[in-house]
Design a protein around this motif. Structure first.
Motif, PDB file in Angstrom:
ATOM      1  N   VAL A 481       0.839  -1.208   0.000  1.00 51.62           N
ATOM      2  CA  VAL A 481       0.000   0.000   0.000  1.00 51.62           C
ATOM      3  C   VAL A 481       0.870   1.252   0.000  1.00 51.62           C
ATOM      4  O   VAL A 481       0.568   2.234  -0.688  1.00 51.62           O
ATOM      5  CB  VAL A 481      -0.964  -0.015   1.207  1.00 51.62           C
ATOM      6  N   GLU A 482       1.959   1.228   0.739  1.00 43.67           N
ATOM      7  CA  GLU A 482       2.881   2.370   0.746  1.00 43.67           C
ATOM      8  C   GLU A 482       3.419   2.641  -0.654  1.00 43.67           C
ATOM      9  O   GLU A 482       3.495   3.795  -1.086  1.00 43.67           O
ATOM     10  CB  GLU A 482       4.042   2.097   1.711  1.00 43.67           C
ATOM     11  N   ALA A 483       3.809   1.587  -1.355  1.00 46.76           N
ATOM     12  CA  ALA A 483       4.357   1.759  -2.705  1.00 46.76           C
ATOM     13  C   ALA A 483       3.326   2.390  -3.640  1.00 46.76           C
ATOM     14  O   ALA A 483       3.670   3.249  -4.469  1.00 46.76           O
ATOM     15  CB  ALA A 483       4.820   0.413  -3.258  1.00 46.76           C
ATOM     16  N   LEU A 484       2.071   1.991  -3.503  1.00 48.23           N
ATOM     17  CA  LEU A 484       1.026   2.545  -4.367  1.00 48.23           C
ATOM     18  C   LEU A 484       0.745   4.010  -4.019  1.00 48.23           C
ATOM     19  O   LEU A 484       0.505   4.832  -4.909  1.00 48.23           O
ATOM     20  CB  LEU A 484      -0.251   1.714  -4.236  1.00 48.23           C
ATOM     21  N   VAL A 491       3.462  12.974  -3.680  1.00 53.73           N
ATOM     22  CA  VAL A 491       3.784  12.254  -2.448  1.00 53.73           C
ATOM     23  C   VAL A 491       5.293  12.033  -2.382  1.00 53.73           C
ATOM     24  O   VAL A 491       5.889  11.509  -3.324  1.00 53.73           O
ATOM     25  CB  VAL A 491       3.040  10.907  -2.374  1.00 53.73           C
ATOM     26  N   ARG A 492       5.877  12.414  -1.259  1.00 54.14           N
ATOM     27  CA  ARG A 492       7.305  12.161  -1.055  1.00 54.14           C
ATOM     28  C   ARG A 492       7.523  10.784  -0.431  1.00 54.14           C
ATOM     29  O   ARG A 492       8.360  10.019  -0.881  1.00 54.14           O
ATOM     30  CB  ARG A 492       7.922  13.242  -0.176  1.00 54.14           C
ATOM     31  N   GLU A 493       6.793  10.477   0.622  1.00 51.91           N
ATOM     32  CA  GLU A 493       6.888   9.167   1.252  1.00 51.91           C
ATOM     33  C   GLU A 493       5.634   8.920   2.073  1.00 51.91           C
ATOM     34  O   GLU A 493       4.868   9.842   2.367  1.00 51.91           O
ATOM     35  CB  GLU A 493       8.128   9.054   2.136  1.00 51.91           C
ATOM     36  N   SER A 494       5.463   7.656   2.455  1.00 51.23           N
ATOM     37  CA  SER A 494       4.296   7.306   3.263  1.00 51.23           C
ATOM     38  C   SER A 494       4.632   6.127   4.160  1.00 51.23           C
ATOM     39  O   SER A 494       5.611   5.410   3.944  1.00 51.23           O
ATOM     40  CB  SER A 494       3.098   6.948   2.372  1.00 51.23           C
ATOM     41  N   ALA A 495       3.816   5.950   5.174  1.00 52.81           N
ATOM     42  CA  ALA A 495       3.903   4.780   6.050  1.00 52.81           C
ATOM     43  C   ALA A 495       2.480   4.334   6.343  1.00 52.81           C
ATOM     44  O   ALA A 495       1.605   5.157   6.615  1.00 52.81           O
ATOM     45  CB  ALA A 495       4.630   5.127   7.342  1.00 52.81           C
TER      46      ALA A 495
END
Length: 573
Positions: A481-484, A491-495
Motif C-alpha cells: 500500500v505504501e508503494a502505491l 507524495v514524497r513518502e508514506s507509512a
C-alpha cells in the motif's frame, strides 16, 4: 498468512564417524585462522600508499593505518585491555573508528560499537550488559556521558576522541570529562605508544564485535560476530559486488564513503571490504548532507550505502545547486527503496540498488544487482528489480517457507517467511538464550520478514510479520500500500500501519509526507487507490478510510533511520 510461524524441532546432526579420514596437517604448516587482521594482508602488500581521509582534513596511507593500529593496541594494552576484554566506541565515522575496527579485535578483545542515537538509558544498558572495560568517546558525547556515568558498572577508564590532534595539556587533553577516570586524548596516547604490537593468532571463533539492536520491545539485544564470521561476510559480499562486469559493482579504482554509521551493524561490513580491496576510503564524520556532497565532489567518491531517508536528503540538498551526482553507486537498505525514490536517484545519475539483511545476518544476505547482458527490459521493470531485496550472495541459503517450513512456489505471488543459513549469521543474542533459540528455531535463522520469490531467485519483501494488517479476514501488505501511495504525484513518502477496529479487527492508516508544493487531499488518495481496486491490483480492504489518511510534516523514525511503525501505531490508538 499468519503473523508468526511455529517453532520447529532442531535438525539432526551427523554423528562423528572415526572411520572417515580427516586431514592431518604437516607439523610445520600454517593453519591460517580467519582473523580480522588477515583482511589487511593484501591491502598492505598491494596498496600501502592508498589514501584514507577524515572529512578531507586529515589524510594518511594504508601503511600508516597499520602503524596506527599497532599504536592503538599498545595504548589499550597499557590500560589493561587483554584477550577477552571489551572496548566500547562512541564516535562519528572517523579514522579512529576504522582503527578500532582492527586493533581491538586483533588483540582478541571485543569491539562494542555504541549506537549514539539511542537514549541515554539504552546506552547505559548496552555498556553494562556488554561489561565494557574501556570507552573511547568523542567530545560531542561527553554531555550524554555526564548523564549516565553514575549508572555505569564496568567502564573503568575513558579515552577522549577530539577532532584535530587533541587540544590542551594533561591526561584529558584539557577537555571537560565526566567524573570518571580518563587515560587521555586519543592522539596523545597514540603518539606516546609504539607502533609495534605482537598480534598473535587465536581461535577464529573468538568474539570480535558486539552491538545492540534498537528493539521495539524490552531491553536492546546484543548481537555478536566472530572473526571467522566477519571475514567470511567480507569475502561473500565482495565476491557478489565485484563479480558483474559492469553496472552495480565494486572495483579497486572505486572511492568508498560510508553513509551508514559505523556503529550500525559494522556499517554493513563495508569498511572491512574497502580495506580488503585496498580502496581509497573517505570517512565523513557526522552525516550532514552538505558535507557528504562536498566530499563526494572533492574526493571523487564513487561507492556508498545508506538508508532511503539519507538518499532523499542528498537529492534535496544537491538539487538546490544542481550538483552532479553521476558516477555514484549506492546500496540502499534498512528500509524499502521506493520506486519513486529510485527513479529520482537514477535521474540524477546515481546507480542505486537495494540490499537486504538485518542486524542478525552479518548483515548482507542479498543484493539486487541488475544482471549485465540480460535481455533489455522496460524502465518500469528495471526500477522494480532495483527495489527488490535481490538475490542471495554466495554461501547464503535463503528459503521462503510456509508455516510448516515448506518452500513456497517461486511464482512471485506465494508468500512465506524468509529463513536463512550462512556461515556469517549471528549465533545468538548476548546473554539471552531464550531469544536466541527462538531466532534459530529448527536450525534456520527466522527473519520475521514476509516475502515472495520469483522464478529467477529475486526476493521481494512483502512486509514484516508484525506489520501485516489483518482486516476483514484478509492479509494486507503495508509495504504494498505504501508503494502505491508513493506513486501518487506529489507524495514524497508514506507509512501504513494497522490500527484496531471493532468491526474489521484492524484497518489500515496512512501517514503521508507531501512535496512542498503539493496540495493533495485524503479524498484524492483514496480515489487513486480505489481505481487500483477496480483494476484488481489491491483488495478493497487495503484502502484506508479518508479519516485514516493523515498528512504529516515528517514520519517518525528509529535511531537508524527506519520508519518507527510501533510509534505510529501508538499515535493512532
Amino acid at each position: 498468512m499468519p503473523p508468526r510461524f511455529p517453532v520447529q524441532e532442531s535438525i539432526a546432526v551427523q554423528p562423528f564417524d572415526p572411520s572417515v579420514p580427516l586431514i592431518t596437517p604437516t607439523p610445520s604448516a600454517y593453519g591460517y585462522p580467519l582473523l580480522v587482521r588477515q583482511l589487511l594482508v593484501n591491502a598492505l602488500a598491494v596498496s600501502p600508499d592508498q589514501q584514507i581521509t577524515y572529512r578531507g582534513e586529515r589524510r594518511h596511507t594504508f601503511a600508516a593505518l597499520n602503524r596506527r593500529i599497532g599504536r592503538l593496541a599498545n595504548a589499550l594494552a597499557a590500560l589493561g585491555v587483554r584477550h577477552g576484554s571489551t572496548v566500547a566506541i562512541m564516535d562519528w565515522d572517523s579514522h579512529r573508528y576504522l582503527e578500532g575496527y582492527f586493533a581491538i579485535p586483533m588483540m582478541g578483545a571485543t569491539m562494542l560499537t555504541v549506537n549514539v542515537r539511542t537514549s541515554a538509558q539504552q546506552i547505559a544498558y548496552a555498556l553494562n550488559d556488554a561489561n565494557a572495560d574501556v570507552l573511547i568517546v568523542h567530545t560531542d558525547f561527553l554531555p550524554l556521558l555526564e548523564q549516565i556515568h553514575g549508572e555505569l558498572r564496568s567502564v573503568r577508564t575513558l579515552i577522549i576522541a577530539a577532532d584535530g590532534d587533541g587540544d590542551g595539556d594533561g591526561d584529558s587533553g584539557g577537555l571537560d570529562v565526566p567524573a570518571m577516570p580518563c587515560a587521555g586524548e586519543f592522539e596523545h596516547l597514540l603518539a606516546a605508544a609504539s607502533e609495534h604490537f605482537p598480534f598473535e593468532d587465536f581461535d577464529e571463533n573468538t568474539r570480535a564485535a558486539l552491538f545492540y539492536t534498537t528493539g521495539t520491545t524490552g531491553d536492546p539485544k546484543g548481537v555478536f560476530y566472530s572473526h571467522r564470521q566477519i571475514v567470511l561476510h567480507a569475502l561473500a559480499t565482495a565476491t557478489t559486488l565485484c563479480s558483474p562486469r559492469e553496472g552495480q559493482r565494486l572495483h579497486r579504482e572505486d572511492v568508498y564513503m560510508p553513509i551508514t554509521p559505523m556503529f550500525h551493524v559494522l556499517a554493513w561490513g563495508m569498511p572491512y571490504i574497502a580495506v580488503l580491496l585496498g580502496l581509497k576510503i573517505v570517512l565523513p564524520g557526522r552525516y550532514q548532507p552538505d558535507t557528504l556532497l562536498k566530499l563526494k565532489a572533492s574526493e571523487k567518491v564513487t561507492f556508498s550505502h545508506c538508508v532511503p531517508t539519507l538518499l532523499q536528503m542528498l537529492l534535496d540538498a544537491s538539487g538546490r545547486d544542481g550538483q552532479d551526482l553521476s558516477g555514484w553507486k549506492m546500496i540502499i537498505g534498512g528500509s524499502a527503496l521506493s520506486p519513486t525514490l529510485c527513479r529520482a536517484a537514477l535521474a540524477r545519475g546515481i546507480d542505486v540498488f537495494s540490499g537486504y539483511g538485518m542486524s542478525e545476518t552479518g548483515p548482507v544476505v542479498a543484493l539486487s544487482q541488475c544482471a549485465p547482458g540480460a535481455a533489455p527490459v522496460s524502465i518500469d521493470e528495471e526500477v522494480r528489480r532495483r527495489c527488490m531485496a535481490g538475490r542471495p550472495v554466495p554461501m547464503v541459503e535463503l528459503r521462503v517457507v510456509d508455516a510448516d517450513m515448506n518452500e513456497v512456489a517461486r511464482d512471485g505471488r506465494s508468500q512465506g517467511e524468509i529463513v536463512l543459513r550462512a556461515p556469517f549469521l549471528t549465533q545468538g543474542y548476548h546473554g539471552k538464550p531464550g531469544a536466541s533459540e527462538a531466532l534459530w528455531a529448527g536450525g534456520y535463522l527466522h527473519t520475521q520478514d514476509v516475502a515472495v520469490v520469483t522464478q529467477d531467485s529475486y526476493v521481494q519483501i512483502v512486509d514484516r510479520m508484525k506489520d501485516v494488517i489483518k482486516t476483514g479476514g484478509e492479509w494486507v501488505s503495508s509495504i504494498e500500500v505504501e508503494a502505491l501511495i508513493n506513486a501518487i504525484p506529489g507524495v514524497r513518502e508514506s507509512a501504513v500501519v494497522g490500527v484496531k477496529d471493532d468491526k474489521w479487527g484492524e484497518r489500515p492508516q496512512a501517514f503521508i509526507v507531501c512535496e512542498p508544493d503539493a496540495a493533495l487531499t485524503g479524498s484524492e488518495v483514496r480515489a487513486h487507490l480505489l481505481v487500483l481496486v477496480e483494476a484488481n491490483r489491491i483488495s478493497r480492504y487495503a484502502v484506508p478510510e479518508i479519516a485514516r489518511i493523515v498528512f504529516v510534516a515528517e514520519i517518525a523514525r528509529t535511531s537508524v533511520g527506519k520508519i518507527d511503525k510501533k510509534l505510529l501505531r501508538q499515535q493512532s490508538d
